[in-house]
Design an enzyme around this catalytic site. Structure first.
Site, mmCIF file in Angstrom:
data_model
loop_
_atom_site.group_PDB
_atom_site.id
_atom_site.type_symbol
_atom_site.label_atom_id
_atom_site.label_comp_id
_atom_site.label_asym_id
_atom_site.label_seq_id
_atom_site.Cartn_x
_atom_site.Cartn_y
_atom_site.Cartn_z
ATOM 1 N N GLY A 14 19.103 -3.213 45.974
ATOM 2 C CA GLY A 14 19.399 -1.806 45.688
ATOM 3 C C GLY A 14 18.116 -1.009 45.555
ATOM 4 O O GLY A 14 18.034 -0.023 44.820
ATOM 5 N N GLY A 15 17.090 -1.462 46.297
ATOM 6 C CA GLY A 15 15.756 -0.890 46.140
ATOM 7 C C GLY A 15 15.631 0.551 46.605
ATOM 8 O O GLY A 15 14.658 1.231 46.274
ATOM 9 N N SER A 16 16.608 1.033 47.392
ATOM 10 C CA SER A 16 16.516 2.410 47.883
ATOM 11 C C SER A 16 17.350 3.362 47.036
ATOM 12 O O SER A 16 17.433 4.551 47.333
ATOM 13 C CB SER A 16 16.994 2.465 49.342
ATOM 14 O OG SER A 16 18.358 2.076 49.389
ATOM 15 N N LEU A 18 18.816 5.058 43.239
ATOM 16 C CA LEU A 18 18.233 5.898 42.186
ATOM 17 C C LEU A 18 17.243 5.130 41.315
ATOM 18 O O LEU A 18 16.091 5.523 41.144
ATOM 19 C CB LEU A 18 19.387 6.448 41.330
ATOM 20 C CG LEU A 18 19.017 7.308 40.143
ATOM 21 C CD1 LEU A 18 18.401 8.618 40.608
ATOM 22 C CD2 LEU A 18 20.264 7.577 39.296
ATOM 23 N N VAL A 19 17.676 4.009 40.806
ATOM 24 C CA VAL A 19 16.821 3.238 39.903
ATOM 25 C C VAL A 19 15.768 2.465 40.693
ATOM 26 O O VAL A 19 14.604 2.368 40.289
ATOM 27 C CB VAL A 19 17.668 2.290 39.033
ATOM 28 C CG1 VAL A 19 16.801 1.527 38.053
ATOM 29 C CG2 VAL A 19 18.740 3.075 38.286
ATOM 30 N N TYR A 127 31.615 -17.076 30.014
ATOM 31 C CA TYR A 127 32.735 -17.522 30.836
ATOM 32 C C TYR A 127 33.918 -16.568 30.683
ATOM 33 O O TYR A 127 34.558 -16.173 31.662
ATOM 34 C CB TYR A 127 33.103 -18.930 30.357
ATOM 35 C CG TYR A 127 34.244 -19.606 31.036
ATOM 36 C CD1 TYR A 127 34.061 -20.277 32.242
ATOM 37 C CD2 TYR A 127 35.510 -19.622 30.455
ATOM 38 C CE1 TYR A 127 35.111 -20.937 32.849
ATOM 39 C CE2 TYR A 127 36.562 -20.278 31.053
ATOM 40 C CZ TYR A 127 36.365 -20.936 32.247
ATOM 41 O OH TYR A 127 37.398 -21.590 32.848
ATOM 42 N N THR A 155 46.461 -23.464 30.182
ATOM 43 C CA THR A 155 45.858 -24.000 28.963
ATOM 44 C C THR A 155 44.952 -25.170 29.382
ATOM 45 O O THR A 155 44.583 -25.273 30.547
ATOM 46 C CB THR A 155 46.954 -24.459 27.996
ATOM 47 O OG1 THR A 155 47.885 -25.257 28.731
ATOM 48 C CG2 THR A 155 47.692 -23.260 27.407
ATOM 49 N N ASN A 156 44.603 -26.058 28.464
ATOM 50 C CA ASN A 156 43.668 -27.145 28.787
ATOM 51 C C ASN A 156 44.250 -28.100 29.831
ATOM 52 O O ASN A 156 45.252 -28.756 29.564
ATOM 53 C CB ASN A 156 43.344 -27.950 27.524
ATOM 54 C CG ASN A 156 42.504 -27.164 26.540
ATOM 55 O OD1 ASN A 156 42.861 -26.047 26.166
ATOM 56 N ND2 ASN A 156 41.391 -27.733 26.127
ATOM 57 N N LYS A 178 35.299 -42.499 26.540
ATOM 58 C CA LYS A 178 34.800 -43.121 25.304
ATOM 59 C C LYS A 178 35.608 -44.355 24.923
ATOM 60 O O LYS A 178 35.048 -45.346 24.448
ATOM 61 C CB LYS A 178 34.866 -42.116 24.147
ATOM 62 C CG LYS A 178 33.783 -41.070 24.149
ATOM 63 C CD LYS A 178 33.994 -40.230 22.887
ATOM 64 C CE LYS A 178 33.170 -38.992 22.857
ATOM 65 N NZ LYS A 178 33.530 -38.146 21.702
HETATM 66 O O1 GFB Z 1 38.505 -29.540 25.914
HETATM 67 P P1 GFB Z 1 37.517 -29.029 24.953
HETATM 68 O O2 GFB Z 1 36.113 -29.467 25.116
HETATM 69 O O3 GFB Z 1 37.441 -27.448 24.997
HETATM 70 O O4 GFB Z 1 38.070 -29.466 23.478
HETATM 71 P P2 GFB Z 1 38.224 -26.268 24.284
HETATM 72 C C1 GFB Z 1 37.257 -29.362 22.377
HETATM 73 C C2 GFB Z 1 37.977 -29.866 21.116
HETATM 74 O O5 GFB Z 1 38.119 -31.292 21.180
HETATM 75 C C3 GFB Z 1 37.117 -29.568 19.910
HETATM 76 C C4 GFB Z 1 37.302 -31.894 20.154
HETATM 77 O O6 GFB Z 1 37.959 -29.411 18.776
HETATM 78 C C5 GFB Z 1 36.261 -30.827 19.800
HETATM 79 O O7 GFB Z 1 35.742 -30.983 18.487
HETATM 80 N N1 GFB Z 1 36.747 -33.168 20.691
HETATM 81 C C6 GFB Z 1 36.875 -34.381 20.109
HETATM 82 C C7 GFB Z 1 36.068 -33.344 21.845
HETATM 83 N N2 GFB Z 1 36.268 -35.335 20.843
HETATM 84 C C8 GFB Z 1 35.770 -34.728 21.958
HETATM 85 C C9 GFB Z 1 35.090 -35.203 23.118
HETATM 86 O O8 GFB Z 1 34.780 -36.391 23.293
HETATM 87 N N3 GFB Z 1 34.760 -34.286 24.058
HETATM 88 C C10 GFB Z 1 35.062 -32.954 23.918
HETATM 89 N N4 GFB Z 1 34.736 -32.076 24.911
HETATM 90 N N5 GFB Z 1 35.714 -32.457 22.806
HETATM 91 C C11 GFB Z 1 38.134 -25.054 26.595
HETATM 92 C C12 GFB Z 1 37.063 -24.425 27.423
HETATM 93 O O9 GFB Z 1 37.806 -25.034 25.214
HETATM 94 O O10 GFB Z 1 39.336 -24.404 26.820
HETATM 95 C C13 GFB Z 1 37.402 -24.697 28.858
HETATM 96 O O11 GFB Z 1 35.823 -25.016 27.130
HETATM 97 C C14 GFB Z 1 38.833 -24.315 29.193
HETATM 98 O O12 GFB Z 1 36.487 -24.116 29.722
HETATM 99 C C15 GFB Z 1 39.842 -24.646 28.108
HETATM 100 O O13 GFB Z 1 38.853 -22.964 29.563
HETATM 101 C C16 GFB Z 1 41.176 -23.978 28.231
HETATM 102 O O14 GFB Z 1 39.707 -26.464 24.326
HETATM 103 O O15 GFB Z 1 37.640 -26.024 22.932
#
Ligand code: GFB
Length: 305
Positions: A14-16, A18-19, A127, A155-156, A178
């Site tokens: 965007g070198g040309s 305003l900024v 994110y 969700t997760n 683990k």
């Molecule tokens: O899946 P997670 O890492 O993400 O879960 P979020 C984290 C939860 O699991 C925390 C516990 O309460 C941690 O303390 N936990 C226990 C662990 N043991 C472990 C382990 O070995 N590994 C991990 N990772 N956690 C996510 C976002 O948040 O939500 C993602 O980071 C995504 O990007 C998702 O969008 C919906 O659930 O906290």
């Protein structure tokens, strides 16, 4: 330029504009430092919406620093008229958001109308805001071009082909890895945090089926939460027990409370999904965990970890 060594080559996109012109002027008037090389580019030099042209520009200039000013800019009225340019011919786009992008301070259950109601949890603000902008973009595509670009909010997610890396991955694949290590070394399973946070887990194969439905049948711009019901939310402790059961692990389970719990919960409503698909069958959590553990065991060598 602080930590950098060697030549400093600053690319100004965007070198040309305003900024960009103003920077060019103050540099030319003596604000540049010895050893700095400034390269100002405009849309005539490269179309930054074209990945190949952008790559070629960076290969040619090899900047050590970038001031990124290129943007579509206009006053209020131009903005109302041209909220976005669009990808000609693309009829539908389904993007993927996440329930962790919702406001941290909220009422429960969370629903689709609440995305922009307040700041996200501080652990993932980058994110969250990036993902939230996809919803903004989808609304703009609709407003300007009548396109039904939309987004799903899972969700997760967990399942085969996840990233089972313990440090970087999500909780279920982390726990599966683990438990595998604890079994082979005869040591304890360490669960991070207190085990009390609550999550709604969705099996990747269920999510995939829902994605196809959204692609084919869901015609709203507003996003839709793809989640199991609120009653199917489980604690991290219960999730760890499900993994231990599935992998036949009977050793000690330790909770490392020096590690963060993250968000305590982000309970989401699947009411909208249920209104559309009252009969959709989610794979029972324990079965889905079992299938994922089996996949990990069978694909241990190639699995991302
Ligand atoms: O899946 P997670 O890492 O993400 O879960 P979020 C984290 C939860 O699991 C925390 C516990 O309460 C941690 O303390 N936990 C226990 C662990 N043991 C472990 C382990 O070995 N590994 C991990 N990772 N956690 C996510 C976002 O948040 O939500 C993602 O980071 C995504 O990007 C998702 O969008 C919906 O659930 O906290």
């Amino acid at each position: 330029m602080g930590e950098s060594e060697g030549p400093t080559r600053i690319l100004v996109t965007g070198g040309s504009g305003l900024v960009g012109r103003a920077i060019q002027k103050v540099v030319a008037d003596g604000a540049g430092l010895p050893g700095e090389e400034w390269v100002f580019v405009s849309s005539k030099d490269a179309d930054l919406t074209d990945a190949a042209q952008t790559r070629a520009l960076f290969e040619k200039v090899q900047p050590t620093h970038v001031i990124h000013l290129a943007a579509m800019v206009g006053g209020l009225f131009r903005n109302i008229k041209y909220n976005l340019d669009f990808w000609v011919g693309t009829r539908k786009v389904v993007s993927c958001l996440s329930t962790c992008i919702f406001p941290d301070k909220t009422t429960y259950p969370i629903d689709e109308t609440m995305i922009h109601n307040g700041p996200p949890h501080s652990s993932n603000f980058g994110y969250s805001y990036a993902k939230r902008m996809i919803d903004v973009q989808n609304r703009a595509y609709f407003q300007q071009h009548g396109r039904t670009f939309t987004a799903v909010i899972p969700t997760n997610v967990f399942g085969p082909h996840d990233n089972f890396n313990i440090e970087d991955g999500h909780v279920l694949p982390g726990l599966i890895h683990k438990v595998h290590l604890a079994k082979s070394s005869g040591s304890a399973l360490t669960v991070w945090g207190t085990g009390t946070p609550r999550r709604q887990f969705i099996y990747s194969l269920d999510l995939a089926r829902l994605f196809l439905w959204v692609l084919r049948e869901y015609s709203e711009v507003e996003p839709i939460i793809l989640s199991v019901g609120e009653e199917d939310e489980v604690s991290i402790r219960e999730a760890a027990e499900a993994v231990a059961d599935a992998m036949d692990f009977h050793g000690e389970v330790i909770f490392d409370t020096s590690k963060s719990d993250g968000q305590f919960k982000k309970t989401a409503s699947n009411g909208k999904l249920r209104a559309h698909l009252p009969d959709f069958q989610f794979t029972p959590f324990k079965q889905a965990v079992k299938e994922t553990c089996n996949w990990f065991a069978e694909n241990y060598k190639q699995a991302r970890k």
